[in-house]
Design a protein around this motif. Structure first.
Motif, short mmCIF file in Angstrom:
data_model
loop_
_atom_site.label_atom_id
_atom_site.label_comp_id
_atom_site.label_asym_id
_atom_site.label_seq_id
_atom_site.Cartn_x
_atom_site.Cartn_y
_atom_site.Cartn_z
N VAL B 7 0.74 -1.04 0.07
CA VAL B 7 0.10 0.15 0.37
C VAL B 7 1.15 1.37 -0.18
CG1 VAL B 7 -1.33 1.66 1.64
CG2 VAL B 7 -1.91 -0.52 1.18
N ARG B 8 2.02 1.41 0.73
CA ARG B 8 2.76 2.02 1.39
C ARG B 8 3.14 2.57 -0.38
NH1 ARG B 8 6.87 1.10 4.40
NH2 ARG B 8 8.26 2.21 2.43
N SER B 9 3.30 1.21 -1.24
CA SER B 9 4.17 2.11 -2.65
C SER B 9 2.81 3.17 -3.65
CB SER B 9 4.81 0.48 -3.18
OG SER B 9 2.99 0.43 -4.40
N LEU B 10 2.04 3.39 -3.30
CA LEU B 10 1.44 4.19 -3.83
C LEU B 10 1.69 5.63 -3.78
CD1 LEU B 10 -2.35 2.89 -4.12
CD2 LEU B 10 -0.76 3.15 -5.85
N ASP B 14 10.00 9.37 0.76
CA ASP B 14 10.98 10.46 -0.18
C ASP B 14 11.04 10.11 -1.32
OD1 ASP B 14 12.96 8.07 0.43
OD2 ASP B 14 11.71 7.99 1.98
N PRO B 15 12.01 10.56 -1.78
CA PRO B 15 12.39 10.69 -2.82
C PRO B 15 13.09 9.20 -3.51
CG PRO B 15 13.63 12.96 -2.19
CD PRO B 15 12.80 11.80 -1.00
N ASP B 16 13.54 8.52 -2.25
CA ASP B 16 14.40 7.10 -2.69
C ASP B 16 13.87 6.60 -2.90
OD1 ASP B 16 16.87 8.38 -2.69
OD2 ASP B 16 17.33 7.63 -0.53
N ALA B 17 11.97 6.55 -1.85
CA ALA B 17 11.22 5.21 -2.05
C ALA B 17 10.81 5.78 -3.19
CB ALA B 17 10.29 5.95 -0.53
N ALA B 18 10.66 7.23 -3.98
CA ALA B 18 9.91 7.70 -5.49
C ALA B 18 10.57 6.84 -6.47
CB ALA B 18 9.66 8.34 -5.31
N VAL B 19 12.14 6.92 -6.41
CA VAL B 19 13.09 6.22 -7.32
C VAL B 19 12.55 5.04 -7.59
CG1 VAL B 19 15.25 5.74 -7.64
CG2 VAL B 19 14.20 8.06 -7.36
N ALA B 20 12.99 4.09 -6.23
CA ALA B 20 12.69 2.70 -6.00
C ALA B 20 11.62 2.41 -7.00
CB ALA B 20 12.76 2.52 -4.60
N VAL B 37 12.10 14.25 -9.27
CA VAL B 37 11.78 13.59 -8.02
C VAL B 37 11.64 14.50 -6.65
CG1 VAL B 37 11.30 11.70 -6.57
CG2 VAL B 37 11.49 11.19 -9.29
N GLU B 38 12.83 14.84 -6.87
CA GLU B 38 13.07 15.82 -5.30
C GLU B 38 12.79 16.88 -5.27
OE1 GLU B 38 16.92 15.65 -3.80
OE2 GLU B 38 17.04 13.22 -4.34
N ALA B 39 12.73 17.62 -6.89
CA ALA B 39 11.61 19.23 -6.43
C ALA B 39 10.54 19.07 -6.08
CB ALA B 39 12.17 19.65 -7.85
N LEU B 72 7.52 14.68 -15.80
CA LEU B 72 6.37 15.11 -15.25
C LEU B 72 5.22 13.51 -15.67
CD1 LEU B 72 6.35 18.66 -14.45
CD2 LEU B 72 6.84 17.21 -13.01
N GLU B 73 4.76 13.75 -17.06
CA GLU B 73 4.42 12.94 -18.39
C GLU B 73 4.42 11.17 -17.40
OE1 GLU B 73 4.73 12.87 -22.18
OE2 GLU B 73 2.64 12.09 -22.57
N THR B 74 5.85 10.82 -17.96
CA THR B 74 6.31 9.78 -17.57
C THR B 74 5.45 8.83 -15.93
OG1 THR B 74 8.21 9.76 -18.82
CG2 THR B 74 7.83 8.13 -17.01
N LEU B 75 6.04 10.26 -14.90
CA LEU B 75 5.43 10.05 -13.67
C LEU B 75 4.32 9.93 -13.54
CD1 LEU B 75 7.91 12.54 -11.61
CD2 LEU B 75 8.42 9.86 -11.91
#
Lengths: 152, 152
Positions: B7-10, B14-20, B37-39, B72-75
């Motif tokens: 559930v957390r993955s949605l 933090d940026p590292d989790a997002a990158v993962a 992502v950082e921004a 941004l589109e990809t994200l």
DNA sequence: CTCTCTGCAAATGCTTTGCAAACTC
DNA sequence: GAGTTTGCAAAGCATTTGCAGAGAG
């Protein structure tokens, strides 16, 4: 209490009445301006500025796009016209009318459902109770999933 | 029933989790992508693509605007980011988050009030009852008059 | 005759796209 | 190495603006 003529002036029934309203605001009636008004009456639905300039597929004479935009802006200032945004495309212009319409947009199938503003009054009341905010759904629609596209 | 890691993955914290999460989608992690992502994490509010490219006033290194838009589109496709439109300006991008936020925009004073989506559930329920339409106010805000600007 | 409005052309603001080089895996 | 992704430059789309001339009142 009967409807007064003054009330009618907010939503003219035909191009001539609209033009009269414009004159009442001190505006001049050029052919380009009249044309925008005619086009909006003929269209009977929200249309792009480009469609108006293009003559609505032969329904009115084609005209200059910049003038169309300038006139739409003028007509909005006077309260005769408004525009809506469905998604990312160009704005769609329409006559302000009685009954005023607001819109439900389905982001899955793209369908647009116009509803008389009064049908959203309950929803508006709820929003006002909770947030003190008086909502209008005429500039941006209510986006979501229509009955057909919503799960269960 | 406890919260599962899945559930957390949605909504990475933090940026590292997002990158993962991006890696899990088979995406490569370039510096430009990481920077977007950082921004977004640093901003903590909806921001323009141009602000991100400009480095958020020195908070992150400046980068190329086209790449920012592409990322941004990809994200968004991956569900990590979404964007909102307040009025006619550029779209504003933000991380999808828990709690998800939706917006009330005052057309008189321009104020934007973010509210947790759950606070709009009653309103949503009403809309669904009346129209069968499931509403989301995250792409377009609820436009109207805020408490301060609404008459009486 | 005056002042508004038009038509054309160019500019603007936001966003997308083409492409060769740089980089990730 | 193979396939993405980048940075730059140019294009694209909706809309606005400058300006000299045409038209409305």
């Amino acid at each position: 209490m009967t409807a007064s003529p003054a009330v009618r002036s907010l939503a003219p029934a035909d191009p001539d009445a609209a033009v009269a309203a414009l004159r009442a605001h001190g505006l001049r009636i050029s052919s380009a301006r009249r044309l925008v008004v005619e086009a909006l009456f003929r269209a009977g639905r929200p249309v792009r500025a480009e469609e108006i300039a293009g003559g609505l597929h032969g329904v009115v004479p084609p005209s200059d796009l910049a003038s169309v935009y300038r006139n739409l802006e003028t007509l909005e200032e006077v309260g005769l016209v408004r525009h809506v945004h469905f998604g990312h495309g160009p704005g769609l212009y329409t006559l302000t009318g009685a009954p005023e319409r607001e819109y439900l947009l389905c982001e899955a199938c793209g369908s647009v459902r116009p509803v008389p503003a009064a049908e959203l009054d309950e929803v508006r009341a709820r929003i006002r109770e909770v947030f003190g905010h008086v909502a209008r759904f005429s500039h941006f629609p209510i986006v979501g999933l229509c009955r057909g596209c919503a799960p269960d």
